[in-house]
Design a protein around this motif. Structure first.
Motif, mmCIF file in Angstrom:
data_model
loop_
_atom_site.group_PDB
_atom_site.id
_atom_site.type_symbol
_atom_site.label_atom_id
_atom_site.label_comp_id
_atom_site.label_asym_id
_atom_site.label_seq_id
_atom_site.Cartn_x
_atom_site.Cartn_y
_atom_site.Cartn_z
ATOM 1 N N MET A 1 0.837 -1.190 0.000
ATOM 2 C CA MET A 1 0.000 0.000 0.000
ATOM 3 C C MET A 1 0.885 1.257 0.000
ATOM 4 N N ILE A 2 0.542 2.194 -0.875
ATOM 5 C CA ILE A 2 1.250 3.474 -0.962
ATOM 6 C C ILE A 2 0.229 4.581 -0.746
ATOM 7 N N GLY A 3 0.553 5.561 0.120
ATOM 8 C CA GLY A 3 -0.366 6.672 0.327
ATOM 9 C C GLY A 3 0.071 7.567 1.459
ATOM 10 N N ARG A 4 -0.750 8.577 1.725
ATOM 11 C CA ARG A 4 -0.433 9.528 2.793
ATOM 12 C C ARG A 4 -0.779 8.985 4.167
ATOM 13 N N MET A 5 -1.629 7.961 4.236
ATOM 14 C CA MET A 5 -2.034 7.355 5.499
ATOM 15 C C MET A 5 -0.821 6.747 6.207
ATOM 16 N N VAL A 6 -0.671 7.002 7.493
ATOM 17 C CA VAL A 6 0.525 6.557 8.218
ATOM 18 C C VAL A 6 0.626 5.042 8.295
ATOM 19 N N ALA A 7 -0.484 4.343 8.119
ATOM 20 C CA ALA A 7 -0.454 2.882 8.167
ATOM 21 C C ALA A 7 -0.033 2.270 6.843
ATOM 22 N N SER A 8 0.233 3.091 5.833
ATOM 23 C CA SER A 8 0.641 2.579 4.529
ATOM 24 C C SER A 8 2.011 1.912 4.624
ATOM 25 N N ASP A 9 2.259 0.947 3.727
ATOM 26 C CA ASP A 9 3.581 0.310 3.687
ATOM 27 C C ASP A 9 4.647 1.313 3.231
ATOM 28 N N ILE A 10 4.277 2.136 2.262
ATOM 29 C CA ILE A 10 5.154 3.239 1.833
ATOM 30 C C ILE A 10 4.373 4.527 2.044
ATOM 31 N N GLU B 1 -1.551 0.613 -4.998
ATOM 32 C CA GLU B 1 -1.021 -0.629 -4.455
ATOM 33 C C GLU B 1 -0.002 -1.206 -5.427
ATOM 34 N N ILE B 2 1.055 -1.818 -4.861
ATOM 35 C CA ILE B 2 2.039 -2.533 -5.677
ATOM 36 C C ILE B 2 1.907 -4.030 -5.362
ATOM 37 N N PHE B 3 1.867 -4.875 -6.414
ATOM 38 C CA PHE B 3 1.764 -6.324 -6.266
ATOM 39 C C PHE B 3 3.041 -6.970 -6.788
ATOM 40 N N TYR B 4 3.478 -8.036 -6.066
ATOM 41 C CA TYR B 4 4.661 -8.768 -6.519
ATOM 42 C C TYR B 4 4.394 -10.261 -6.389
ATOM 43 N N ASP B 5 4.604 -10.984 -7.486
ATOM 44 C CA ASP B 5 4.454 -12.450 -7.498
ATOM 45 C C ASP B 5 5.841 -13.049 -7.565
ATOM 46 N N SER B 6 6.292 -13.634 -6.455
ATOM 47 C CA SER B 6 7.656 -14.166 -6.385
ATOM 48 C C SER B 6 7.860 -15.361 -7.301
ATOM 49 N N MET B 7 6.772 -16.076 -7.616
ATOM 50 C CA MET B 7 6.900 -17.250 -8.492
ATOM 51 C C MET B 7 7.203 -16.809 -9.932
ATOM 52 N N GLY C 1 3.373 -5.342 -10.466
ATOM 53 C CA GLY C 1 2.455 -4.391 -11.075
ATOM 54 C C GLY C 1 1.980 -3.367 -10.065
ATOM 55 N N ILE C 2 1.345 -2.323 -10.547
ATOM 56 C CA ILE C 2 0.828 -1.254 -9.700
ATOM 57 C C ILE C 2 -0.612 -0.974 -10.095
ATOM 58 N N ASN C 3 -1.413 -0.660 -9.098
ATOM 59 C CA ASN C 3 -2.825 -0.398 -9.315
ATOM 60 C C ASN C 3 -3.183 0.936 -8.671
ATOM 61 N N ASP C 4 -3.665 1.888 -9.459
ATOM 62 C CA ASP C 4 -4.113 3.169 -8.914
ATOM 63 C C ASP C 4 -5.469 2.967 -8.247
ATOM 64 N N LEU C 5 -5.610 3.472 -7.014
ATOM 65 C CA LEU C 5 -6.835 3.285 -6.227
ATOM 66 C C LEU C 5 -7.743 4.504 -6.340
ATOM 67 N N LYS D 1 0.113 8.874 -17.229
ATOM 68 C CA LYS D 1 -0.889 8.593 -16.205
ATOM 69 C C LYS D 1 -1.518 7.227 -16.484
ATOM 70 N N ILE D 2 -1.629 6.400 -15.430
ATOM 71 C CA ILE D 2 -2.211 5.063 -15.597
ATOM 72 C C ILE D 2 -3.606 5.041 -14.995
ATOM 73 N N SER D 3 -4.367 4.060 -15.405
ATOM 74 C CA SER D 3 -5.674 3.823 -14.795
ATOM 75 C C SER D 3 -5.808 2.334 -14.543
ATOM 76 N N GLY D 4 -6.214 1.959 -13.357
ATOM 77 C CA GLY D 4 -6.314 0.542 -13.018
ATOM 78 C C GLY D 4 -4.953 -0.106 -12.875
ATOM 79 N N PHE D 5 -4.841 -1.402 -13.233
ATOM 80 C CA PHE D 5 -3.611 -2.163 -13.043
ATOM 81 C C PHE D 5 -2.636 -1.927 -14.195
ATOM 82 N N TYR D 6 -1.334 -1.833 -13.834
ATOM 83 C CA TYR D 6 -0.299 -1.616 -14.849
ATOM 84 C C TYR D 6 0.901 -2.484 -14.480
ATOM 85 N N ARG D 7 1.367 -3.290 -15.441
ATOM 86 C CA ARG D 7 2.518 -4.175 -15.187
ATOM 87 C C ARG D 7 3.810 -3.371 -15.284
#
Length: 476
Positions: free
Chosen positions: A1-10, A23-29, A34-38, A50-56
């Motif tokens: 999770m990325i954002g201004r909220m203090v509980a965000s991962d970044i 949000e950033i997603f990572y599949d280790s397999m 990818g990143i998803n704009d909320l 500028k992206i919309s929705g999910f972007y690899r």
């Protein structure tokens, strides 16, 4: 999770970021990321689009949220070796251009902030704060060129020493040192360091950012230096205009710009003139301060103009004027110019409406030639033109005798102008504080034609002698 909220991962401390921005997603397999704009208010950008929705995402992609940039890098042992930046590099235009291209947002931000400061101290403080905000470092120092001597430049292992010695960019895995160079000369250096055990080594992007900041800082310091130079030149010019005519003030300013200072006190042969309004205190009481101020201002205005016209230096003395005349190229002697100024001041007083009905304006003027200390004295914040010596004291005392509306000159001045003005010996004046009386002469209007001594070897000598004998015989 990325954002201004203090509980965000970044956490992004940026007003342009939403509380839950992306949000950033990572599949280790599959190692897919990818990143998803909320549905953020100001959007998420990848590689300036500028992206919309999910972007690899792919290795090297740049994510921007507000003013914050994040760079995606796939790290392997081989890549880590390739990214090693340790060693020495020369600070080149290419390095600067690369830094500006790779870090446009933070460098634009620091440029905007630096454009608001007008002194070195504020600029250095601002740059340190910017580095601490944009880079994860434990030590940040900016060392001015004036303090380079405090660093042992003979130590080959010292990054700062090598930077000072070679004007080079020095890097190790946990320290960077970059010079701040403007106009071909060093202003300072930037030193950053990580000293925590878990700290990630510096990468090429870190070095690029420091290079970009050093370049923007150099431009700012050059601008501040130029503004200070212009401000100081303006102050010096205003100072000179208090004592000199505009043309001579410009000439003096040119010398100042070459040497960086105004002429110090030095002994010179000069002619000084004192002109003072008689009984100024009584006059002010009789006519009132308003009328007296107007009369004094008209006196100062005329006297100053005529002094400047004759290449003199003027100083106000409450109810009078001190003028100093020195040798000037393509001008009459300083004695002649002083005498001419005195006559014009007397003429001005006589033809000007008197300050009070039934009483003509009265001044006394004295002129003397001799040695005096002449120059500028004082602290940098307040410099004054000054003239010092026994010549000044004697001339001021002579002026006290030169009433009403008379011009008294000393023997040296009288000798210099004897062919131009009528002179009458007034005797020896007793001066307070002086053991010897001073020989003085009263100077009056200019002769219609200067008397020229004939050449003793010419045939005209006999003719002049014959005429003189005829006149003597006639009682003339």
């Amino acid at each position: 999770m990325i954002g201004r909220m203090v509980a965000s991962d970044i956490v992004i401390d940026d007003t342009a970021a939403s509380r839950r921005h992306a949000e950033i997603f990572y599949d280790s397999m599959t190692e897919m990321i990818g990143i998803n704009d909320l549905k953020s208010s100001n959007g998420t950008y990848v590689n300036r689009q500028k992206i919309s929705g999910f972007y690899r995402l792919h290795d090297g992609d740049v994510i921007r949220i507000g003013q914050t940039e994040m760079h995606l890098a796939k790290m392997t042992e081989t890549a880590a070796i390739q990214k090693d930046i340790t060693g020495t590099s020369m600070l080149t235009r290419g390095m600067v251009l690369e830094a500006v291209d790779e870090h446009p947002i933070p460098l634009n931000e620091i440029t905007e902030e630096l454009n608001t400061v007008i002194d070195f101290e504020s600029a250095i403080r601002l740059v340190k704060d910017m580095i601490k905000r944009t880079m994860v470092v434990d030590v940040c120092e900016i060392i001015l060129a004036a303090d380079f001597k405090k660093i042992n430049t003979e130590n080959p292992d010292n990054l700062m020493a090598r930077t000072i010695r070679n004007s080079s960019v020095e890097a190790s895995s946990l320290a960077l040192c970059v010079p701040i160079i403007g106009g071909g000369r060093p202003y300072a250096l930037i030193y950053v360091e990580k000293n925590r055990p878990e700290a990630r080594p510096f990468e090429k992007r870190d070095l690029q950012l420091v290079v970009g900041i050093s370049h923007q800082t150099a431009l700012a310091l050059q601008r501040i230096e130029l503004l200070e130079k212009i401000r100081k030149e303006g102050q010096v010019k205003q100072l000179l205009l208090r004592f000199l005519s505009p043309i001579e003030a410009e000439d003096e300013l040119k010398d100042y710009l070459k040497t960086g200072k105004l002429p110090d006190l030095a002994e010179k042969t000069v002619t000084v003139l004192f002109a003072e309004i008689a009984d100024s205190t009584g006059l002010m009481q009789r006519i009132g301060s308003k009328k007296f101020t107007a009369y004094l201002n008209s006196f100062y205005q005329f006297a100053t103009q005529i002094v400047f016209k004759n290449s003199g230096v003027a100083r106000y003395l409450g109810d009078g004027l001190l003028a100093v005349f020195m040798e000037a190229k393509d001008k009459p002697s300083h004695e002649e110019r002083a005498a001419g100024v005195a006559c014009e001041i007397i003429d001005f007083i006589r033809r000007t409406d008197p300050p009070e009905p039934g009483r003509a304006g009265v001044v006394g003027i004295a002129i003397n030639t001799g040695k005096a200390l002449v120059g500028y004295v004082g602290a940098q914040e307040r410099v004054e033109f000054n003239v010092m010596g026994n010549l000044i004291k004697i001339t001021y005392r002579m002026q006290e005798y030169a009433l009403p509306n008379r011009i008294f000159v000393g023997a040296a001045t009288a000798q210099a102008v004897r062919n131009l003005y009528l002179l009458e010996k007034v005797g020896s004046l007793t001066m307070r504080g002086s053991e010897q009386p001073i020989e003085a002469f009263a100077l009056s209007f200019m002769k219609t034609a200067p008397f020229v001594q004939p050449d003793k070897n010419s045939d005209m000598q006999a003719a002049f002698k014959a005429i003189a004998e005829k006149l003597k015989a006639l009682g003339k």
